[in-house]
Design an enzyme around this catalytic site. Structure first.
Site, PDB file in Angstrom:
ATOM      1  CG  ASP A 135      -2.442   0.994   0.991  1.00  0.00           C
ATOM      2  OD1 ASP A 135      -2.573   1.914   0.021  1.00  0.00           O
ATOM      3  OD2 ASP A 135      -2.906   0.899   1.892  1.00  0.00           O
ATOM      4  CG  ASP A 186      -3.158   4.225  -3.789  1.00  0.00           C
ATOM      5  OD1 ASP A 186      -4.118   2.852  -3.811  1.00  0.00           O
ATOM      6  OD2 ASP A 186      -3.492   5.135  -3.105  1.00  0.00           O
ATOM      7  CD  GLU A 187      -5.013  -0.529  -1.478  1.00  0.00           C
ATOM      8  OE1 GLU A 187      -5.178  -1.467  -0.820  1.00  0.00           O
ATOM      9  OE2 GLU A 187      -6.860  -0.027  -1.359  1.00  0.00           O
TER      10      GLU A 187
END
Lengths: 392, 370
Positions: free
Chosen positions: A6, A101-102
């Protein structure tokens, strides 16, 4: 073992990296405060003032008047996200992106080649820092659910490992709201029953959870015991590709929802094109403030990977779903299913004014080669057409 | 109203008219058909307000004139189950009585005055085509329409009406079907609308309404709608709004290669090649080489196929990939023993099929690059 990676304050960190003069200063990535813009991301310097994402930019600036506001550059973040993924796939082909973003990585088969899962996590964090100048938090655990909880426990720059033999010890002290699917409503019911931690939840018999929460009671019971069988599914094998956002504060404004949906649609369309996939069914997902969740979908006449066609359909689905005014939402998702791999494309006799495939291809190429700044969409999160990059 | 009908004729009338009756509609009344018995004629009328039909029922004895609405599906069921040849329909006290042999049905009926009008054919200016020709023309074009198209008026068939000929054209932008028929015009000096686009649904209804004994079909085009008379049936339709693409521009003008084929063996080869394709890999490669056309197809997880057909061709090898459905749909509407030609420019450009009776079909190939 599964890794959940993350990126910390991703959009804001990319901006700080690209524009060193912003580094360390309170930074908001979001729409204009004059319009009805909202915060898309906030760096850690501004979070100290109580600023968080999905808050109206105007409110955020009241809490931190000297914050700098910059307009989100989704294309730029998508590029950086692709570069991060290139690092991931050096270690395993089993990468399942959840958003820009993860991502989940299944490194079970890679441990013989690259060292233990924990070593891989360290290497990834170092590579992300050295080659991309960004910071990631990583959770290492025997399944997806635990890895996701772990990555969130020690942010920013965290690395939390859940020992497969000590799952119960790891979970027991955590508050029940850490569990997927437990928000305010379920959380309150559990608190009334005297259940505040996952350890206490584990003491509840399956039958009682079933009685109180129905089908999701079984799910709660499994999570409380650390059970999660879902596999990491890479995009090119995926039956569907979707992105969703849970808002930290419920959102009522249809314009904000639209802007958010456009961002999600762009991410999904770009992932389709990256994998040479086309989808035929467009779906949106809305979770109301009271946790009621609806999905609406539409089948297209032809499979597509066109941002414009997906957006037309998704925005219509959203418009027809927002019939009642003054309803607020806590989650918005957009996905594409009925996916096929592109091998051949049917030629057409007449120009299609709605066919933006060349536009998509050209802008993807430009972004791949030169970065992004020249190519941007006229509308973005909370900012109306014509609004430019703003600093205050 | 009280009439005596021949049951099989009435059943046929219901079958034809029910073709326009909408199964789902916000206006419940449209689920009915209107039975009109006046001036010695019994007419069954149905409409979905886009397309309407008036069907004159043969073999009806009008004992007292009048009109009523009938619930379509209920009447179809009744007519299917009855055994006797004769059916008596009577309206009294706002109820419709259907009697036949030992059976009697009393149905509640809505007010016929509430039912939308469907225009009768009373035009003085119209075009005339033979039933056989228009029926073939509709079969040869309607499959290429695209009712989902929003950008062009592709949801119907374009009619280009001249004083002695009419061209029918339909396209979904992946392929184009055009055929020319002879016609004559009656009373037309300056046509009100020389190039109407008629919805595919109405055209299909016309095609089905043409029986062997109907020699002539009358077509009266107005600015926004069209009336078509096939024997005792009149079909009304609104026209499709919007612009039909300039189809003549996309018919290849000077193809490099032309190959002679016969429908039956070519259709058979295409159907064979189609077996080893699936949704993901629809393409069939058509490879033209010296004296031989080879159809290659392959699909992951299924396998591959190769079908060869001798042809009179001696040029350089040329390969083009088609979605075989688009070729098969065209071949299916042709007589199996007829000749046809296939003309090509290269593997990336539109291919054109022609028959010797003024039928042209253009298909875009599938391309690999993207």
């Amino acid at each position: 073992m599964i890794l959940h990676v993350d990126m910390d304050a991703f959009y804001a960190s990319v901006e700080e990296r690209d524009r060193p003069e912003l580094a360390g200063k309170p930074l908001i990535v979001g729409g204009s405060p004059e319009g009805r813009g909202v915060v898309a991301a906030a760096n850690y310097a501004v979070r100290k003032f109580g600023v968080h994402s999905a808050m109206p930019t105007a409110t955020a600036l009241k809490r931190c008047p000297h914050a700098i506001v910059v307009r989100p550059r989704m294309d730029r973040y998508a590029d950086v996200s692709a570069a991060i993924r290139d690092l991931f796939i050096k270690y395993t082909p089993l990468v399942e992106p959840l958003s820009l973003d993860e991502a989940f990585l299944d490194v079970t088969g890679s441990e013989g080649l690259f060292g233990s899962a924990v070593e891989i996590a360290h290497k990834l964090k170092r590579e992300i820092r050295e080659s991309l100048k960004l910071v990631a938090s990583v959770g290492v655990a025997p399944n997806k659910f635990l890895a996701k909880i772990a990555s969130d426990l020690d942010k920013p720059d965290g690395l939390v490992v859940v020992d497969p033999d000590r799952v119960q010890e790891f979970l027991a002290p955590l508050p029940v709201r850490r569990l997927w699917g437990v928000g305010r409503v379920t959380g309150r019911v559990l608190e009334q029953l005297g259940v505040g931690t996952i350890g206490q939840l584990r003491q509840m018999p399956l039958d009682e959870l079933r009685q109180r929460f129905g089908k999701s009671g079984e799910h709660l019971w499994e999570l409380a015991h650390g059970i999660d069988d879902r596999a990491v599914i890479p995009d090119h094998e995926a039956k569907s590709i979707s992105h969703e956002t849970t808002f930290p504060a419920d959102i009522e404004d249809p314009e904000v929802l639209r802007a958010c949906l456009l961002g999600l649609t762009e991410q999904v369309a770009r992932r389709l094109r990256q994998q040479s996939l086309r989808g035929r069914v467009v779906q949106i997902k809305l979770r109301f403030a009271d946790f009621r969740t609806i999905t609406r979908s539409k089948k297209l006449p032809q499979p597509t990977d066109s941002t414009e066609l997906l957006w037309q359909t998704a925005s219509k689905l959203l418009a027809t779903s927002l019939t009642d005014t003054h309803v607020s939402f806590r989650l918005l998702g957009m996905g594409v299913s009925d996916i096929e791999h592109v091998r051949l494309s049917q030629g057409t006799l007449f120009d299609d004014p709605q066919d933006h495939s060349q536009l998509d291809a050209v802008s993807d190429t430009i972004r791949d080669r030169f970065g992004t700044d020249a190519i941007q969409r006229g509308s973005s999160l909370g900012g109306g057409a014509g609004s430019k990059k703003e600093t205050r | 109203m009280r009439i005596q009908c021949h049951r099989p004729s009435l059943a046929t009338a219901f079958q034809v008219v029910s073709g326009v009756v909408p199964s789902r509609t916000p206006r419940e009344i449209l689920k009915n058909v209107k039975l009109q018995a006046i001036d010695g004629k019994a007419v069954l009328i149905g409409t979905d307000q886009e397309v309407g039909i008036r069907y004159e029922i043969p073999g009806v004895e009008i004992e007292s004139p009048g009109e009523t609405l009938l619930p379509t599906n209920r009447l179809i069921s009744i007519l299917r189950e009855l055994q006797d040849e004769g059916v008596n329909i009577e309206v009294s006290d706002g109820r419709v009585m259907v009697r036949s042999g030992q059976s009697e049905f009393g149905l509640s009926a809505e007010d016929p005055a509430e039912f939308p009008e469907v225009a009768a054919f009373d035009a003085e200016q119209y075009h005339v085509v033979t039933g056989e020709a228009i029926q073939a023309g509709i079969r040869r074009t309607s499959f290429a329409t695209d009712v989902e198209s929003t950008r062009y008026a592709m949801g119907g068939i374009l009619l280009e009406l001249k004083s002695d000929s009419v061209a029918l054209a339909a396209t979904d932008s992946r392929r184009l079907a055009v055929c020319h028929l002879a016609c004559r015009s009656h009373g037309i000096e300056e046509p009100a609308n020389p190039s109407p686009v008629i919805p595919a649904k109405a055209m299909t209804l016309i095609e089905r309404s043409i029986s062997d004994e109907i020699e002539e079909v009358l077509i009266a085009v107005h600015a926004n709608d069209v009336l078509i008379k096939c024997g005792n049936t009149t079909i009304y339709s609104r026209l499709v709004e919007g612009r039909f693409p300039k189809y003549a521009d996309v018919i290849p003008k000077d193809p490099k290669v032309t190959v002679d084929l016969v429908v039956a063996p070519f259709y058979s080869a295409v159907r064979q090649a189609q077996i080893v394709t699936n949704e993901e890999s629809r393409g069939v490669d058509f490879v033209f080489s010296n004296g031989l056309l080879t159809l290659n197809s392959q699909a992951a997880d299924i396998g591959q196929s190769k079908v060869e057909l001798p042809i009179s061709y001696d040029g350089d090898e040329l390969a083009i990939t088609f979605d075989p459905r688009y070729v098969a749909e065209f071949l299916r509407v042709l007589d199996s023993e007829k000749p046809l030609t296939l003309s090509l420019i290269d593997g990336e450009s539109a291919a054109v099929f022609r028959t010797d009776d003024a039928y042209t079909y253009v298909v875009m190939p599938l391309s690999r690059d993207r």
